[in-house]
Design a protein around this motif. Structure first.
Motif, PDB file in Angstrom:
ATOM      1  N   ALA A 111       0.785  -1.352  -0.154  1.00  0.00           N
ATOM      2  CA  ALA A 111       0.261  -0.161  -0.203  1.00  0.00           C
ATOM      3  C   ALA A 111       0.876   1.328  -0.327  1.00  0.00           C
ATOM      4  O   ALA A 111       0.733   1.599  -0.823  1.00  0.00           O
ATOM      5  CB  ALA A 111      -0.943  -0.250   1.352  1.00  0.00           C
ATOM      6  N   GLN A 121       1.340   3.988  -2.471  1.00  0.00           N
ATOM      7  CA  GLN A 121       0.840   5.324  -2.218  1.00  0.00           C
ATOM      8  C   GLN A 121       2.001   6.664  -3.224  1.00  0.00           C
ATOM      9  O   GLN A 121       1.124   7.403  -3.187  1.00  0.00           O
ATOM     10  CB  GLN A 121       0.091   6.047  -0.772  1.00  0.00           C
ATOM     11  CG  GLN A 121      -1.064   4.809  -0.518  1.00  0.00           C
ATOM     12  CD  GLN A 121      -2.443   5.401  -1.649  1.00  0.00           C
ATOM     13  OE1 GLN A 121      -3.053   6.518  -1.623  1.00  0.00           O
ATOM     14  NE2 GLN A 121      -3.196   5.147  -1.015  1.00  0.00           N
ATOM     15  N   TRP A 139      -5.561  -0.349  -6.050  1.00  0.00           N
ATOM     16  CA  TRP A 139      -5.895   0.840  -6.571  1.00  0.00           C
ATOM     17  C   TRP A 139      -6.699   0.733  -7.228  1.00  0.00           C
ATOM     18  O   TRP A 139      -6.299   0.875  -8.147  1.00  0.00           O
ATOM     19  CB  TRP A 139      -5.063   1.711  -6.338  1.00  0.00           C
ATOM     20  CG  TRP A 139      -5.777   3.098  -6.631  1.00  0.00           C
ATOM     21  CD1 TRP A 139      -6.324   4.018  -4.692  1.00  0.00           C
ATOM     22  CD2 TRP A 139      -6.211   4.233  -6.684  1.00  0.00           C
ATOM     23  NE1 TRP A 139      -7.030   4.643  -4.992  1.00  0.00           N
ATOM     24  CE2 TRP A 139      -6.934   5.237  -6.458  1.00  0.00           C
ATOM     25  CE3 TRP A 139      -5.876   3.773  -8.357  1.00  0.00           C
ATOM     26  CZ2 TRP A 139      -7.717   6.104  -7.102  1.00  0.00           C
ATOM     27  CZ3 TRP A 139      -6.306   5.131  -9.336  1.00  0.00           C
ATOM     28  CH2 TRP A 139      -6.684   5.961  -8.879  1.00  0.00           C
ATOM     29  N   GLU A 193      -9.485   3.631  -2.802  1.00  0.00           N
ATOM     30  CA  GLU A 193      -8.527   3.253  -2.390  1.00  0.00           C
ATOM     31  C   GLU A 193      -8.150   2.023  -2.137  1.00  0.00           C
ATOM     32  O   GLU A 193      -9.146   0.819  -3.095  1.00  0.00           O
ATOM     33  CB  GLU A 193      -9.065   3.432  -1.239  1.00  0.00           C
ATOM     34  CG  GLU A 193     -10.030   3.934  -0.253  1.00  0.00           C
ATOM     35  CD  GLU A 193     -11.152   3.856   0.851  1.00  0.00           C
ATOM     36  OE1 GLU A 193     -11.398   2.144   1.200  1.00  0.00           O
ATOM     37  OE2 GLU A 193     -12.167   4.463   0.769  1.00  0.00           O
ATOM     38  N   GLY A 194      -7.309   1.483  -1.424  1.00  0.00           N
ATOM     39  CA  GLY A 194      -6.280   0.420  -1.442  1.00  0.00           C
ATOM     40  C   GLY A 194      -6.661  -0.591  -0.903  1.00  0.00           C
ATOM     41  O   GLY A 194      -7.891  -1.061  -0.167  1.00  0.00           O
TER      42      GLY A 194
END
Length: 177
Positions: free
Chosen positions: A72, A76, A169, A175-176
């Motif tokens: 994640a 991101q 994602w 969102e992941g």
């Protein structure tokens, strides 16, 4: 619709030493100077290029495997760099060996490779406390999306990585997983 001078592209980049020349899953060397008779879906005959693979593997540094707890963070980091650069992203998938991104980028292949390099740098910096040093292979594999059908298939292919446990994602949920 893509913006003039840009194209939707499926960008793939691997961790260091995770897909080497001679790989039994199939391979393409730079500029296709050497390649196997198959690919990851239809692997080449068993043992094809086995000697080449042993030589390359024995001369390579250990394979980098991304711990699941970092997926994640890496996703991101890539997403934030794309946002800073003004690139529209539809979907990203990350697992222990590679990253997939469906993104709108300039049509120039060398510029795309530079941009993907900046994503790898951002992701490396985001996880360097746990994974110091070089974690990515040298290049990336940009695949230009040819039409709407190809676009849909690429999107679904990347999204489906969630079924194999990857962090994914999507612009739809933001969102992941």
């Amino acid at each position: 619709m893509p913006i003039p001078g840009k194209a939707w592209q499926h960008i793939i980049f691997n961790t260091r030493s995770s897909w080497l020349t001679g790989d039994p899953r199939g391979f393409r060397s730079r500029n296709h100077r050497k390649h196997s008779g198959g690919d990851y879906r239809t692997p080449p005959p068993t043992g094809q290029h086995a000697g080449l693979f042993r030589v390359v593997r024995d001369g390579s540094r250990p394979t980098v495997k991304l711990p699941k707890r970092l997926w994640a963070c890496i996703g991101q980091a890539v997403l934030s760099k794309c946002d800073e650069q003004g690139h529209r992203v539809l979907v990203i998938a990350i697992d222990h060996l590679h990253v997939h991104v469906l993104v709108e980028l300039p049509s120039d292949r060398e510029k795309v490779k530079q941009i993907a390099g900046s994503w790898k740098q951002r992701a490396s910096h985001a996880v360097r406390d746990e994974l110091p040093g070089s974690i990515w292979s040298k290049s990336c594999d940009p695949v230009v999306i040819s039409d709407e059908s190809h676009h849909r298939r690429a999107y679904q292919y990347i999204l489906d990585h969630a079924k194999q446990g990857a962090w994914v994602w999507s612009f739809r949920d933001g969102e992941g997983s």
